[in-house]
Design a protein around this motif. Structure first.
Motif, PDB file in Angstrom:
ATOM      1  N   LYS A   1       0.812  -1.220   0.000  1.00 21.77           N
ATOM      2  CA  LYS A   1       0.000   0.000   0.000  1.00 21.77           C
ATOM      3  C   LYS A   1       0.845   1.270   0.000  1.00 21.77           C
ATOM      4  O   LYS A   1       0.390   2.313  -0.503  1.00 21.77           O
ATOM      5  N   GLU A   2       2.059   1.205   0.512  1.00 18.37           N
ATOM      6  CA  GLU A   2       2.928   2.392   0.466  1.00 18.37           C
ATOM      7  C   GLU A   2       3.306   2.716  -0.974  1.00 18.37           C
ATOM      8  O   GLU A   2       3.263   3.875  -1.396  1.00 18.37           O
ATOM      9  N   LYS A   3       3.687   1.682  -1.750  1.00 20.66           N
ATOM     10  CA  LYS A   3       3.994   1.897  -3.167  1.00 20.66           C
ATOM     11  C   LYS A   3       2.751   2.320  -3.940  1.00 20.66           C
ATOM     12  O   LYS A   3       2.816   3.176  -4.831  1.00 20.66           O
ATOM     13  N   ALA A   4       1.615   1.706  -3.605  1.00 16.25           N
ATOM     14  CA  ALA A   4       0.365   2.057  -4.279  1.00 16.25           C
ATOM     15  C   ALA A   4       0.015   3.520  -4.055  1.00 16.25           C
ATOM     16  O   ALA A   4      -0.405   4.231  -4.977  1.00 16.25           O
ATOM     17  N   LYS A   5       0.210   3.979  -2.831  1.00 11.89           N
ATOM     18  CA  LYS A   5      -0.090   5.377  -2.505  1.00 11.89           C
ATOM     19  C   LYS A   5       0.817   6.321  -3.270  1.00 11.89           C
ATOM     20  O   LYS A   5       0.381   7.371  -3.781  1.00 11.89           O
ATOM     21  N   LEU A   6       2.093   5.968  -3.387  1.00 14.79           N
ATOM     22  CA  LEU A   6       3.045   6.784  -4.130  1.00 14.79           C
ATOM     23  C   LEU A   6       2.678   6.864  -5.612  1.00 14.79           C
ATOM     24  O   LEU A   6       2.994   7.849  -6.279  1.00 14.79           O
ATOM     25  N   GLN A   7       2.003   5.835  -6.119  1.00 16.01           N
ATOM     26  CA  GLN A   7       1.581   5.822  -7.521  1.00 16.01           C
ATOM     27  C   GLN A   7       0.190   6.424  -7.717  1.00 16.01           C
ATOM     28  O   GLN A   7      -0.368   6.357  -8.811  1.00 16.01           O
TER      29      GLN A   7
END
Length: 254
Positions: free
Chosen positions: A104-110
């Motif tokens: 979810k951290e990578k998803a949020k950054l995208q």
């Protein structure tokens, strides 16, 4: 004659990007009717051995906390024997796994929203189940059963309905093809005591931890029960094509 498969889904974590848990994982258990019957018999044998009854629900949170019915695990000898029997049970050759996990951290950054986390995970589960069904040597069809969890139910139903109406173009499947292949979607609670849903619950957490270990975020102790669970989950991954390295396991976003 067609083969009929069932896919039972459960999740680990939540899709909300603001939740402290930064991972969301869906674990699916794929079985035939015959395999489900065999699994249920073996599970009941373990439950009767340790509790003298079969209405026990294998729930990872209670097992890990040694609470409720699983307070018996506070006895070291019972714990040792129980986990030995559980590992033998989970390694039975009667099911396959489909795993989708979202960082979810990578998803949020995208720029993903919480809703997109759910949609992307659900889409990938449906895609991999369709690939599994198409790969079979005999014509096959599948049913999907979800461990009921309100917002997840609605989100999954919408994606399922979308593919029934529009087909799955990435797999060159028309809406009629999808309807012939995916024949039903239903929702159950833990009170239904489906052993497949219980296995999905047991393996969802190890699936998340294996990704975190591979990414160098957390360690898994060699020889630990968690390592054994991770290895079992990995060995059970469904094959999605003629190449046996094409396994039903993915971490999103890619």
């Amino acid at each position: 004659m067609r083969q009929d498969f069932k896919l039972y889904l459960d999740e680990n974590g939540v899709s909300d990007l603001n939740h402290y848990d930064k991972n969301f994982t869906l674990c699916g258990i794929v079985v035939t009717k015959y395999q489900a019957e065999e699994i249920s018999i073996r599970a009941d044998q373990i439950k009767f051995k340790y509790w003298g009854r079969t209405d026990i629900v294998f729930h990872s949170q209670e097992m890990n906390a040694k609470t409720g019915d699983f307070s018996i695990l506070n006895d070291p000898n019972i714990k040792k024997n129980f986990y030995r029997d559980m590992m033998a049970f989970l390694n039975l050759p009667y099911y396959r796994c489909i795993i989708v996990s979202v960082d979810k951290e990578k998803a949020k950054l995208q720029g993903w929203s919480s809703g997109r986390v759910l949609d992307e995970a659900n889409d990938k589960v449906i895609e991999m189940f369709l690939k599994f069904l198409i790969k079979q040597s005999k014509p096959s069809r599948g049913r999907i059963i979800l461990e009921s969890s309100s917002s997840q139910d609605i989100a999954f139903y919408k994606r399922y309905a979308f593919y029934l109406s529009h087909g799955f173009t990435a797999l060159n499947l028309s809406h009629d093809d999808v309807k012939r292949t995916l024949t039903s979607l239903s929702f159950v609670s833990k009170g239904n005591h489906d052993i497949e849903a219980q296995i999905a619950d047991l393996l969802a957490y190890p699936a998340t931890q294996k990704f975190l270990h591979q990414e160098g975020i957390s360690a898994i102790t060699a020889g630990s029960h968690l390592e054994k669970m991770c290895n079992t989950m990995s060995a059970k991954l469904a094959e999605l094509g003629p190449n046996t390295t094409n396994k039903a396991c993915i971490r999103l976003p890619v």
